[in-house]
Design a protein around this motif. Structure first.
Motif, mmCIF file in Angstrom:
data_model
loop_
_atom_site.group_PDB
_atom_site.id
_atom_site.type_symbol
_atom_site.label_atom_id
_atom_site.label_comp_id
_atom_site.label_asym_id
_atom_site.label_seq_id
_atom_site.Cartn_x
_atom_site.Cartn_y
_atom_site.Cartn_z
ATOM 1 N N SER A 224 42.118 37.573 37.026
ATOM 2 C CA SER A 224 42.683 37.964 38.322
ATOM 3 C C SER A 224 43.566 39.183 38.146
ATOM 4 O O SER A 224 44.132 39.420 37.073
ATOM 5 C CB SER A 224 43.484 36.808 38.918
ATOM 6 O OG SER A 224 44.496 36.417 38.011
ATOM 7 N N ASP A 229 41.547 41.251 47.686
ATOM 8 C CA ASP A 229 40.330 42.031 47.464
ATOM 9 C C ASP A 229 40.581 43.494 47.842
ATOM 10 O O ASP A 229 41.269 43.773 48.823
ATOM 11 C CB ASP A 229 39.183 41.493 48.334
ATOM 12 C CG ASP A 229 38.630 40.176 47.801
ATOM 13 O OD1 ASP A 229 39.115 39.715 46.745
ATOM 14 O OD2 ASP A 229 37.703 39.622 48.440
ATOM 15 N N GLY A 324 33.921 33.564 43.434
ATOM 16 C CA GLY A 324 34.782 34.656 43.916
ATOM 17 C C GLY A 324 34.087 36.002 43.931
ATOM 18 O O GLY A 324 34.600 36.968 44.497
ATOM 19 N N ALA A 325 32.889 36.080 43.313
ATOM 20 C CA ALA A 325 32.145 37.347 43.308
ATOM 21 C C ALA A 325 31.421 37.504 44.638
ATOM 22 O O ALA A 325 31.094 36.525 45.303
ATOM 23 C CB ALA A 325 31.139 37.362 42.172
ATOM 24 N N PHE A 326 31.165 38.734 45.021
ATOM 25 C CA PHE A 326 30.376 38.982 46.217
ATOM 26 C C PHE A 326 28.936 38.547 45.952
ATOM 27 O O PHE A 326 28.326 38.979 44.980
ATOM 28 C CB PHE A 326 30.443 40.470 46.566
ATOM 29 C CG PHE A 326 29.441 40.880 47.596
ATOM 30 C CD1 PHE A 326 29.399 40.249 48.835
ATOM 31 C CD2 PHE A 326 28.531 41.899 47.333
ATOM 32 C CE1 PHE A 326 28.472 40.615 49.790
ATOM 33 C CE2 PHE A 326 27.598 42.270 48.285
ATOM 34 C CZ PHE A 326 27.565 41.634 49.518
ATOM 35 N N PRO A 336 36.472 42.357 43.951
ATOM 36 C CA PRO A 336 37.066 41.015 44.094
ATOM 37 C C PRO A 336 38.370 40.903 43.317
ATOM 38 O O PRO A 336 38.466 41.374 42.182
ATOM 39 C CB PRO A 336 36.001 40.084 43.514
ATOM 40 C CG PRO A 336 34.736 40.885 43.507
ATOM 41 C CD PRO A 336 35.157 42.312 43.310
ATOM 42 N N VAL A 339 38.086 36.357 39.985
ATOM 43 C CA VAL A 339 36.744 35.808 39.758
ATOM 44 C C VAL A 339 36.789 34.784 38.627
ATOM 45 O O VAL A 339 37.536 34.934 37.657
ATOM 46 C CB VAL A 339 35.722 36.920 39.407
ATOM 47 C CG1 VAL A 339 35.251 37.641 40.659
ATOM 48 C CG2 VAL A 339 36.270 37.907 38.400
#
Ligand code: ZN
Length: 475
Positions: A224, A229, A324-326, A336, A339
């Protein structure tokens, strides 16, 4: 000693009645993971307990208390403990099975209603949820006992049963019960060996005995950085990006040929010698079998022994996902903020989650340190279970081999499985006795999938197999 001929004949004669009983069992949708089906799991426990009593088993429904699921409190289905015989001159055998099933909906892609057993005469298949996993095998034991009860024949062994209703949902509450009942005076006191029929042949052709299961250690690595974002047009090449660090770390865990790159992890496991390799060479399995079940020509090697050892006797590391990833459609230009990469290691003896964790955690911390990133790292071990391997030359296995020979006229494949059945290890540890996994169904039964089936052949011959095992193990 072989099972009596009258017994074998009886199983053939009663086949249709046994299939009807399986149909009655499949009709109770005992899905343990679905809160709205919990009463059906309990109904199934009562139904099975009655079936057992009707064939002479003394049963006890043991309450396991309550469970919290999705904010509601639910009663756990009871475990059925069963008992026949207390003869000091006989061996005492404990059999385990489960009466809960995986969820199933017609909309998942079933061709027929999952909870209506279809007896497909053309293919010889009995199709329905739980037919193979594990209602068929559990009723196999009931079928065996029915002949003894109706004909007033004594069993060749003292029998103990443990049938649970939460296997598909982590066997909640079972470990404590097994530990308690294994003590002097408990239901499992005096058990000499355990037989579990809750897995499958390696293929569709050859009966199997399973003597090993891999364990598991599951990890989450979180990187993190920014408080929220970010937009790559504003912050790209401006700040440390968590995803870049995480991908670097995840790319250093395993290579694309399956070798685990974390120092120390593979070294814990001995190299297979020629003697051991012969076991894998002897198995009725081909690269084609692997590729058929994977649905694509993607086996790691053309060497069957290598591939089988990869699944059965070596550890493996798989990357599962990034939270947490797109992951949506389109081309979002997000950076992000946080993740989490998920991966797990399938363990083999002598590995345990506790022995592997330090290697994994310190390796990832070192990798991250080498990046000189200003992001934050967290490595967590989420859950784990130990692997299990039994002595396949033990009298319990010798009995199962003789039973297989007398039923199918061939020796079983000796297999280890890549997955886990945690209760196996619980029995082995609490009772300190040998456990044999004696499967009834075939490798293509689709246990947790759509159109689950057991072949009529396997259900009926498998019943003879379970009965024969009790006779062979008695001496
Ligand atoms: Zn099962």
């Amino acid at each position: 000693m072989p099972a009596p001929q009258e017994f074998i004949k009886y199983i053939d004669d009663k086949a249709d009645a046994f299939i009807q009983r399986l149909s009655d069992a499949v009709a109770i949708p005992s899905v343990s993971s679905d809160a709205s089906r919990r009463q059906d799991v309990i109904k199934m426990a009562n139904w099975l307990s009655e079936q057992l009593q009707a064939v002479g088993v003394t049963t006890q429904l043991t309450d396991l208390g309550k469970q919290q699921i999705e904010g509601q409190e639910l009663p756990l289905p009871p475990v059925i403990l069963g008992k026949i015989g207390n003869d000091k001159n006989k061996k005492t055998i404990l059999v385990y099975g489960h009466f809960d099933v995986q969820p199933a909906f017609k909309s998942d892609g079933w061709d027929t209603d999952p909870f209506t057993l279809v007896n497909d005469k053309a293919t010889g298949r009995l199709i329905g949820r739980g037919a193979s996993d594990d209602k068929g095998p559990v009723l196999g034991w009931v079928n065996v006992l029915q002949w003894h009860h109706e004909n007033k024949k004594e069993l060749p062994v003292n029998l103990r049963c443990c049938f649970e209703g939460m296997e598909e949902s982590g066997s909640e509450g079972l470990d404590d019960l097994v530990a308690r009942e294994s003590k002097p005076g408990g239901w499992f006191d005096g058990v000499d060996a355990v037989c579990i029929s809750d897995n499958y042949w390696l293929n569709t052709r050859t009966p199997a005995l399973t003597y090993g299961l891999r364990g598991l250690s599951y990890y989450r690595v979180t990187v993190s950085g920014p408080a929220r974002d970010l937009h790559s047009g504003v912050f790209g090449r401006t700040v440390y990006e968590p995803m870049t660090d995480l991908i670097y770390i995840m790319s250093k865990l395993v290579d694309n040929r399956g070798h685990i790159l974390i120092p120390g992890v593979e070294d814990q496991v001995g190299i297979a010698d020629e003697e051991e390799k012969k076991i894998y060479q002897a198995l009725d399995y081909s690269i084609q079998d692997v590729e058929e079940s994977a649905g694509a020509p993607i086996a790691l090697s053309s060497d069957k022994v290598e591939v089988l050892m990869g699944r059965m006797r070596n550890p493996s590391l798989s990357l599962h996902g990034i939270e947490g990833a797109f992951s949506g459609v389109g081309a979002k230009t997000v950076i992000p903020a946080k993740v989490s990469g998920k991966f797990s290691i399938r363990l083999v003896p002598p590995q345990t989650p506790e022995s592997v964790d330090p290697f994994v955690i310190s390796y990832i911390e070192e990798l991250f340190k080498g990046l000189n990133s200003k992001s934050k790292l967290e490595v967590e071990s989420l859950h784990g279970g130990k692997p299990w391997v039994a002595d396949h030359n033990h009298w319990n296995y010798e009995a199962a081999k003789r039973a297989t020979w007398s039923t199918y006229n061939r020796l079983p494949d000796l297999t280890r499985e890549g997955g886990s059945i945690p209760v196996t290890l619980t029995f082995a540890d609490c009772l300190g006795v040998n456990v044999v996994l004696l499967p009834m169904g075939r490798g293509d039964d689709g246990a947790h999938s759509t159109n689950e089936k057991i072949d009529r052949f396997n259900f009926i011959e498998g019943t003879k197999l379970l009965g024969s095992y009790l006779y062979e193990v008695a001496v």
